[in-house]
Design a protein around this motif. Sequence first.
Motif, PDB file in Angstrom:
ATOM      1  N   VAL A  43      -1.383 -12.713  -3.063  1.00  0.00           N
ATOM      2  CA  VAL A  43      -0.576 -11.519  -2.788  1.00  0.00           C
ATOM      3  C   VAL A  43      -0.040 -10.943  -4.094  1.00  0.00           C
ATOM      4  O   VAL A  43       0.495 -11.664  -4.938  1.00  0.00           O
ATOM      5  CB  VAL A  43       0.589 -11.854  -1.836  1.00  0.00           C
ATOM      6  CG1 VAL A  43       1.440 -10.610  -1.572  1.00  0.00           C
ATOM      7  CG2 VAL A  43       0.049 -12.403  -0.519  1.00  0.00           C
ATOM      8  N   THR A  44      -0.210  -9.633  -4.254  1.00  0.00           N
ATOM      9  CA  THR A  44       0.305  -8.931  -5.426  1.00  0.00           C
ATOM     10  C   THR A  44       0.635  -7.497  -5.009  1.00  0.00           C
ATOM     11  O   THR A  44       0.656  -7.181  -3.819  1.00  0.00           O
ATOM     12  CB  THR A  44      -0.729  -8.961  -6.573  1.00  0.00           C
ATOM     13  OG1 THR A  44      -0.171  -8.312  -7.718  1.00  0.00           O
ATOM     14  CG2 THR A  44      -2.019  -8.276  -6.180  1.00  0.00           C
ATOM     15  N   PHE A  45       0.887  -6.624  -5.965  1.00  0.00           N
ATOM     16  CA  PHE A  45       1.261  -5.249  -5.664  1.00  0.00           C
ATOM     17  C   PHE A  45       0.447  -4.297  -6.541  1.00  0.00           C
ATOM     18  O   PHE A  45       0.001  -4.654  -7.628  1.00  0.00           O
ATOM     19  CB  PHE A  45       2.752  -5.021  -5.902  1.00  0.00           C
ATOM     20  CG  PHE A  45       3.630  -5.859  -5.005  1.00  0.00           C
ATOM     21  CD1 PHE A  45       3.975  -5.405  -3.746  1.00  0.00           C
ATOM     22  CD2 PHE A  45       4.073  -7.111  -5.416  1.00  0.00           C
ATOM     23  CE1 PHE A  45       4.761  -6.175  -2.910  1.00  0.00           C
ATOM     24  CE2 PHE A  45       4.863  -7.889  -4.591  1.00  0.00           C
ATOM     25  CZ  PHE A  45       5.207  -7.420  -3.336  1.00  0.00           C
ATOM     26  N   GLY A  46       0.235  -3.083  -6.026  1.00  0.00           N
ATOM     27  CA  GLY A  46      -0.564  -2.117  -6.761  1.00  0.00           C
ATOM     28  C   GLY A  46      -0.244  -0.695  -6.338  1.00  0.00           C
ATOM     29  O   GLY A  46       0.734  -0.426  -5.645  1.00  0.00           O
ATOM     30  N   SER A  47      -1.126   0.231  -6.741  1.00  0.00           N
ATOM     31  CA  SER A  47      -0.947   1.653  -6.446  1.00  0.00           C
ATOM     32  C   SER A  47      -2.260   2.246  -5.962  1.00  0.00           C
ATOM     33  O   SER A  47      -3.339   1.824  -6.381  1.00  0.00           O
ATOM     34  CB  SER A  47      -0.479   2.409  -7.690  1.00  0.00           C
ATOM     35  OG  SER A  47       0.789   1.953  -8.118  1.00  0.00           O
ATOM     36  N   VAL A 186      -7.617   1.321  -5.218  1.00  0.00           N
ATOM     37  CA  VAL A 186      -6.398   0.521  -5.321  1.00  0.00           C
ATOM     38  C   VAL A 186      -6.440  -0.220  -6.644  1.00  0.00           C
ATOM     39  O   VAL A 186      -7.335  -1.040  -6.871  1.00  0.00           O
ATOM     40  CB  VAL A 186      -6.273  -0.493  -4.164  1.00  0.00           C
ATOM     41  CG1 VAL A 186      -4.914  -1.177  -4.203  1.00  0.00           C
ATOM     42  CG2 VAL A 186      -6.491   0.179  -2.823  1.00  0.00           C
ATOM     43  N   ASP A 187      -5.498   0.076  -7.516  1.00  0.00           N
ATOM     44  CA  ASP A 187      -5.410  -0.598  -8.805  1.00  0.00           C
ATOM     45  C   ASP A 187      -4.283  -1.619  -8.767  1.00  0.00           C
ATOM     46  O   ASP A 187      -3.142  -1.279  -8.404  1.00  0.00           O
ATOM     47  CB  ASP A 187      -5.166   0.411  -9.928  1.00  0.00           C
ATOM     48  CG  ASP A 187      -6.403   1.244 -10.244  1.00  0.00           C
ATOM     49  OD1 ASP A 187      -7.492   0.875  -9.773  1.00  0.00           O
ATOM     50  OD2 ASP A 187      -6.275   2.249 -10.964  1.00  0.00           O
ATOM     51  N   PHE A 188      -4.594  -2.858  -9.126  1.00  0.00           N
ATOM     52  CA  PHE A 188      -3.578  -3.917  -9.139  1.00  0.00           C
ATOM     53  C   PHE A 188      -3.944  -4.941 -10.197  1.00  0.00           C
ATOM     54  O   PHE A 188      -5.002  -4.857 -10.825  1.00  0.00           O
ATOM     55  CB  PHE A 188      -3.449  -4.573  -7.754  1.00  0.00           C
ATOM     56  CG  PHE A 188      -4.707  -5.217  -7.237  1.00  0.00           C
ATOM     57  CD1 PHE A 188      -4.944  -6.569  -7.399  1.00  0.00           C
ATOM     58  CD2 PHE A 188      -5.657  -4.454  -6.573  1.00  0.00           C
ATOM     59  CE1 PHE A 188      -6.103  -7.160  -6.918  1.00  0.00           C
ATOM     60  CE2 PHE A 188      -6.831  -5.031  -6.084  1.00  0.00           C
ATOM     61  CZ  PHE A 188      -7.047  -6.382  -6.253  1.00  0.00           C
ATOM     62  N   ARG A 189      -3.064  -5.907 -10.391  1.00  0.00           N
ATOM     63  CA  ARG A 189      -3.276  -6.954 -11.397  1.00  0.00           C
ATOM     64  C   ARG A 189      -3.045  -8.328 -10.793  1.00  0.00           C
ATOM     65  O   ARG A 189      -2.263  -8.477  -9.846  1.00  0.00           O
ATOM     66  CB  ARG A 189      -2.329  -6.760 -12.597  1.00  0.00           C
ATOM     67  CG  ARG A 189      -2.633  -5.518 -13.426  1.00  0.00           C
ATOM     68  CD  ARG A 189      -1.664  -5.372 -14.595  1.00  0.00           C
ATOM     69  NE  ARG A 189      -2.030  -4.259 -15.440  1.00  0.00           N
ATOM     70  CZ  ARG A 189      -2.868  -4.324 -16.459  1.00  0.00           C
ATOM     71  NH1 ARG A 189      -3.414  -5.505 -16.767  1.00  0.00           N
ATOM     72  NH2 ARG A 189      -3.162  -3.269 -17.179  1.00  0.00           N
ATOM     73  N   VAL A 208       1.496  -0.687   3.517  1.00  0.00           N
ATOM     74  CA  VAL A 208       2.408   0.288   2.923  1.00  0.00           C
ATOM     75  C   VAL A 208       3.636   0.414   3.812  1.00  0.00           C
ATOM     76  O   VAL A 208       3.583   0.171   5.022  1.00  0.00           O
ATOM     77  CB  VAL A 208       1.728   1.659   2.746  1.00  0.00           C
ATOM     78  CG1 VAL A 208       0.580   1.574   1.769  1.00  0.00           C
ATOM     79  CG2 VAL A 208       1.227   2.191   4.084  1.00  0.00           C
ATOM     80  N   ASP A 209       4.752   0.811   3.207  1.00  0.00           N
ATOM     81  CA  ASP A 209       6.002   0.938   3.955  1.00  0.00           C
ATOM     82  C   ASP A 209       5.913   2.004   5.035  1.00  0.00           C
ATOM     83  O   ASP A 209       6.638   1.946   6.035  1.00  0.00           O
ATOM     84  CB  ASP A 209       7.154   1.266   2.999  1.00  0.00           C
ATOM     85  CG  ASP A 209       7.471   0.100   2.063  1.00  0.00           C
ATOM     86  OD1 ASP A 209       7.100  -1.036   2.414  1.00  0.00           O
ATOM     87  OD2 ASP A 209       8.074   0.327   1.003  1.00  0.00           O
ATOM     88  N   LEU A 247      -3.507   7.486   4.229  1.00  0.00           N
ATOM     89  CA  LEU A 247      -3.038   6.966   2.953  1.00  0.00           C
ATOM     90  C   LEU A 247      -3.075   8.070   1.900  1.00  0.00           C
ATOM     91  O   LEU A 247      -3.950   8.923   1.927  1.00  0.00           O
ATOM     92  CB  LEU A 247      -3.904   5.783   2.515  1.00  0.00           C
ATOM     93  CG  LEU A 247      -3.936   4.589   3.473  1.00  0.00           C
ATOM     94  CD1 LEU A 247      -4.947   3.555   3.006  1.00  0.00           C
ATOM     95  CD2 LEU A 247      -2.548   3.960   3.590  1.00  0.00           C
ATOM     96  N   LYS A 248      -2.122   8.014   0.964  1.00  0.00           N
ATOM     97  CA  LYS A 248      -2.005   9.061  -0.041  1.00  0.00           C
ATOM     98  C   LYS A 248      -2.036   8.462  -1.452  1.00  0.00           C
ATOM     99  O   LYS A 248      -1.463   7.395  -1.690  1.00  0.00           O
ATOM    100  CB  LYS A 248      -0.694   9.830   0.134  1.00  0.00           C
ATOM    101  CG  LYS A 248      -0.478  10.398   1.537  1.00  0.00           C
ATOM    102  CD  LYS A 248      -1.552  11.391   1.933  1.00  0.00           C
ATOM    103  CE  LYS A 248      -1.300  11.955   3.338  1.00  0.00           C
ATOM    104  NZ  LYS A 248      -2.392  12.846   3.779  1.00  0.00           N
ATOM    105  N   PRO A 249      -2.719   9.143  -2.378  1.00  0.00           N
ATOM    106  CA  PRO A 249      -2.704   8.669  -3.775  1.00  0.00           C
ATOM    107  C   PRO A 249      -1.275   8.602  -4.299  1.00  0.00           C
ATOM    108  O   PRO A 249      -0.448   9.463  -3.994  1.00  0.00           O
ATOM    109  CB  PRO A 249      -3.519   9.741  -4.515  1.00  0.00           C
ATOM    110  CG  PRO A 249      -4.340  10.400  -3.462  1.00  0.00           C
ATOM    111  CD  PRO A 249      -3.541  10.359  -2.200  1.00  0.00           C
ATOM    112  N   GLY A 250      -1.013   7.562  -5.078  1.00  0.00           N
ATOM    113  CA  GLY A 250       0.316   7.383  -5.646  1.00  0.00           C
ATOM    114  C   GLY A 250       1.203   6.448  -4.858  1.00  0.00           C
ATOM    115  O   GLY A 250       2.261   6.044  -5.348  1.00  0.00           O
ATOM    116  N   GLN A 251       0.802   6.064  -3.633  1.00  0.00           N
ATOM    117  CA  GLN A 251       1.625   5.163  -2.842  1.00  0.00           C
ATOM    118  C   GLN A 251       1.634   3.763  -3.447  1.00  0.00           C
ATOM    119  O   GLN A 251       0.634   3.262  -3.933  1.00  0.00           O
ATOM    120  CB  GLN A 251       1.115   5.100  -1.398  1.00  0.00           C
ATOM    121  CG  GLN A 251       1.515   6.289  -0.539  1.00  0.00           C
ATOM    122  CD  GLN A 251       1.038   6.151   0.892  1.00  0.00           C
ATOM    123  OE1 GLN A 251      -0.120   5.822   1.132  1.00  0.00           O
ATOM    124  NE2 GLN A 251       1.911   6.404   1.849  1.00  0.00           N
TER     125      GLN A 251
END
Length: 339
Positions: A43-47, A186-189, A208-209, A247-251
Amino acid sequence: MIARRRAWPLLLCGLLACPAFAANPPLVEVAEPQRALVRDELVTFGSLRSDESVTIRPEIEGRLASLHFKEGQQVKGGDLLVSLDDAIARAELDQARANLELAEKSYQRAQMLFKRGASNAQAQDEAQSQQQAARASLALAQARLDKTQIRAPYDGFLGLRQVSTGDYLSPGQDIVNLEVLDPLKVDFRVPQKAVAQVHVGQTVEISVDAYLGERFRGRIIALNPRLDEVGRSQAIRAQIGNADHRLKPGQFVKVSVILEERPDALLIPEEAVIPVGQQLFVAIVVDGKVERRQIRIGQRQRGKAEVREGLQGTEQVITAGWQKAGPGQEVRSVARGEL
């Protein structure tokens, strides 16, 4: 009086010896293991990012003559978006055509004179060079005219415009952004210790929230071969289908990389797990008696524990009351929740 006092202890002993007053086996609560899907996740987070994103800009300067779109509109590749004032460009194109026409006639005359011997080869070559230069000037004038018409490079959704009709635009000035919303990136690390667990083609799920309790599935499409030297993490890009454009870019999104899926994993209530030092056990009821088995636990989720080893799935696991009964002792059992 003395005889009565001696009779009371004898009477009490007799009552305790009766079956009605005998000690009953302890009461325990039991449950059967369940089969369910269990996942090992990273589990991680991204945009979220658009699959393609571009800002529409003019290549030449000029007055904005008209806008052919509405903000937020969906457009197709090749659709006309902006028209610049083309009066000067059209005049230059007409001039280039006239010059080319003259150059071609001059070249034809030079050829005819050369064949008759009334002119030399140099005159013919000069006429031919002028003809080629006129053609190039015509092509340049046509290109300038074409650049007064700005078209969409591909299908997508337009954003908010930054200009108005009548504005004088400079080369490279922002007009409007164009976004491709299906699919999304989806970009994440991930930290360097998890790099070996992630590979191209692996399944990911995001949440997403804006849509609580809902997960969107995609797959990893690219890994950055170079790790960030500051955070020692690897940049990863996944792709998510977005046909309904929810879904929207930037979320900002929560990303779960699915490392392994076990669709028929064995789950028991967490309260049934008995820790003894570094080992884990469960108490089960077999033919009305308690039996203790050692187990190995996998995932823990929502009050359930995954049993990787030690149970077959048909046993009755004691979830409450196992403290009152040791191995081999008879017990009475009720279903979980009835105790």
